[in-house]
Design a protein around this motif. Structure first.
Motif, short mmCIF file in Angstrom:
data_model
loop_
_atom_site.label_atom_id
_atom_site.label_comp_id
_atom_site.label_asym_id
_atom_site.label_seq_id
_atom_site.Cartn_x
_atom_site.Cartn_y
_atom_site.Cartn_z
N LEU A 168 0.83 -1.21 0.00
CA LEU A 168 0.00 0.00 0.00
C LEU A 168 0.86 1.25 0.00
CD1 LEU A 168 -2.84 -0.92 2.52
CD2 LEU A 168 -3.09 -0.44 0.08
N ARG A 169 1.96 1.23 0.75
CA ARG A 169 2.87 2.38 0.76
C ARG A 169 3.36 2.70 -0.64
NH1 ARG A 169 4.74 3.76 5.91
NH2 ARG A 169 4.59 2.08 7.41
N LYS A 170 3.70 1.68 -1.38
CA LYS A 170 4.23 1.89 -2.74
C LYS A 170 3.18 2.50 -3.66
CE LYS A 170 7.65 -1.73 -2.37
NZ LYS A 170 8.04 -3.08 -2.71
N VAL A 171 1.94 2.10 -3.48
CA VAL A 171 0.87 2.60 -4.34
C VAL A 171 0.36 3.96 -3.89
CG1 VAL A 171 -1.50 2.16 -5.09
CG2 VAL A 171 0.14 0.29 -5.02
N LEU A 172 0.16 4.13 -2.58
CA LEU A 172 -0.46 5.35 -2.06
C LEU A 172 0.51 6.50 -1.88
CD1 LEU A 172 -2.77 3.83 0.68
CD2 LEU A 172 -3.41 4.64 -1.60
N ARG A 173 1.80 6.22 -1.95
CA ARG A 173 2.78 7.26 -1.67
C ARG A 173 3.70 7.45 -2.87
NH1 ARG A 173 6.73 6.14 3.08
NH2 ARG A 173 7.98 5.51 1.35
N PRO A 174 3.20 8.12 -3.91
CA PRO A 174 4.04 8.34 -5.08
C PRO A 174 5.23 9.23 -4.74
CG PRO A 174 2.00 9.56 -5.28
CD PRO A 174 1.88 8.72 -4.05
N GLU A 175 6.28 9.09 -5.51
CA GLU A 175 7.53 9.82 -5.26
C GLU A 175 7.35 11.34 -5.28
OE1 GLU A 175 10.20 8.36 -4.23
OE2 GLU A 175 9.27 6.42 -4.46
N GLU A 176 6.48 11.83 -6.12
CA GLU A 176 6.33 13.28 -6.24
C GLU A 176 5.47 13.87 -5.11
OE1 GLU A 176 3.31 11.20 -8.76
OE2 GLU A 176 5.47 11.17 -8.75
N LEU A 177 4.89 13.03 -4.30
CA LEU A 177 4.09 13.51 -3.18
C LEU A 177 5.04 14.02 -2.10
CD1 LEU A 177 1.22 13.75 -2.01
CD2 LEU A 177 1.57 11.51 -1.00
N ASN A 178 5.05 15.32 -1.89
CA ASN A 178 5.97 15.91 -0.93
C ASN A 178 5.23 16.98 -0.15
OD1 ASN A 178 8.29 16.35 0.45
ND2 ASN A 178 9.33 17.48 -1.18
N CYS A 179 4.36 16.52 0.77
CA CYS A 179 3.57 17.46 1.54
C CYS A 179 3.29 16.86 2.92
CB CYS A 179 2.26 17.77 0.82
SG CYS A 179 1.25 16.30 0.52
N ALA A 180 2.58 17.60 3.72
CA ALA A 180 2.26 17.14 5.07
C ALA A 180 1.40 15.88 5.04
CB ALA A 180 1.56 18.24 5.85
N CYS A 181 0.63 15.71 3.97
CA CYS A 181 -0.23 14.53 3.91
C CYS A 181 0.60 13.25 3.83
CB CYS A 181 -1.20 14.61 2.75
SG CYS A 181 -0.43 14.75 1.13
N ARG A 182 1.82 13.33 3.31
CA ARG A 182 2.71 12.17 3.25
C ARG A 182 3.07 11.72 4.67
NH1 ARG A 182 7.46 11.46 -0.87
NH2 ARG A 182 7.87 9.29 -0.46
N GLU A 183 3.38 12.68 5.54
CA GLU A 183 3.70 12.34 6.93
C GLU A 183 2.49 11.74 7.64
OE1 GLU A 183 5.37 15.71 8.90
OE2 GLU A 183 6.91 15.97 7.35
N THR A 184 1.31 12.31 7.36
CA THR A 184 0.09 11.79 7.96
C THR A 184 -0.17 10.37 7.49
OG1 THR A 184 -0.83 14.02 8.01
CG2 THR A 184 -2.39 12.19 8.22
N LEU A 185 0.00 10.13 6.20
CA LEU A 185 -0.19 8.79 5.65
C LEU A 185 0.83 7.82 6.25
CD1 LEU A 185 -1.50 6.83 3.67
CD2 LEU A 185 0.12 7.63 1.94
N ASP A 186 2.10 8.22 6.32
CA ASP A 186 3.13 7.37 6.90
C ASP A 186 2.80 7.03 8.35
OD1 ASP A 186 4.66 7.14 4.63
OD2 ASP A 186 6.05 8.75 5.18
N GLY A 187 2.36 8.02 9.11
CA GLY A 187 2.00 7.81 10.51
C GLY A 187 0.84 6.83 10.65
N ALA A 188 -0.17 7.01 9.81
CA ALA A 188 -1.33 6.12 9.86
C ALA A 188 -0.95 4.70 9.49
CB ALA A 188 -2.42 6.63 8.92
#
Length: 138
Positions: free
Chosen positions: A44-64
């Motif tokens: 899921l990390r590989k699919v939901l977290r594209p490389e160009e995603l560079n915002c606070a939502c990435r940290e929120t997603l990683d935390g979740a």
């Protein structure tokens, strides 16, 4: 040209950050070996977290995803511990049947009793192996 280099180094940085995150996910300090749920979370990390995603939502997603992974690892650990306890209870029950061995002599006329008791020992061994395997999964 300079803009392309910045973008390239940013991609290298985010790629390395992802690798570190993936290594963290598999590390024993994080809760042992990967469970089926944690392997799914990795996909899921590989699919939901594209490389160009560079915002606070990435940290929120990683935390979740990290919290979900920890919860799933604990759920799996509880399941393995419950399985080991079930095998212990099974062994206890089988041992009560073996008490009959104390009242037998070598002159027992019904020789099938010895075969039945031998099967109880085999069942105890199987349950002990399965209980040990469950504990090793922790």
């Amino acid at each position: 040209m300079r803009k392309a280099r910045a973008s390239s180094s940013q991609i290298q940085f985010t790629t390395r950050a992802k690798e570190v995150s993936d290594e963290r996910q598999q590390s024993p300090e994080k809760g042992g070996h990967a469970t089926p749920a944690s392997e799914l979370i990795g996909r899921l990390r590989k699919v939901l977290r594209p490389e160009e995603l560079n915002c606070a939502c990435r940290e929120t997603l990683d935390g979740a995803l990290d919290r979900f992974d920890r919860l799933e690892r604990r759920r799996e650990a509880r399941r393995w511990l419950a399985s080991a306890r079930d095998h212990k209870e099974r062994i206890t029950a089988l041992l009560s049947f073996l008490c009959e061995l104390d009242s037998l002599t070598e002159a027992e006329s019904d020789r099938s009793v010895f075969e039945e008791l031998a099967l109880l020992f085999i069942e105890i061994a199987h349950s002990a192996e399965a209980g040990a395997a469950a504990l090793r999964e922790l």
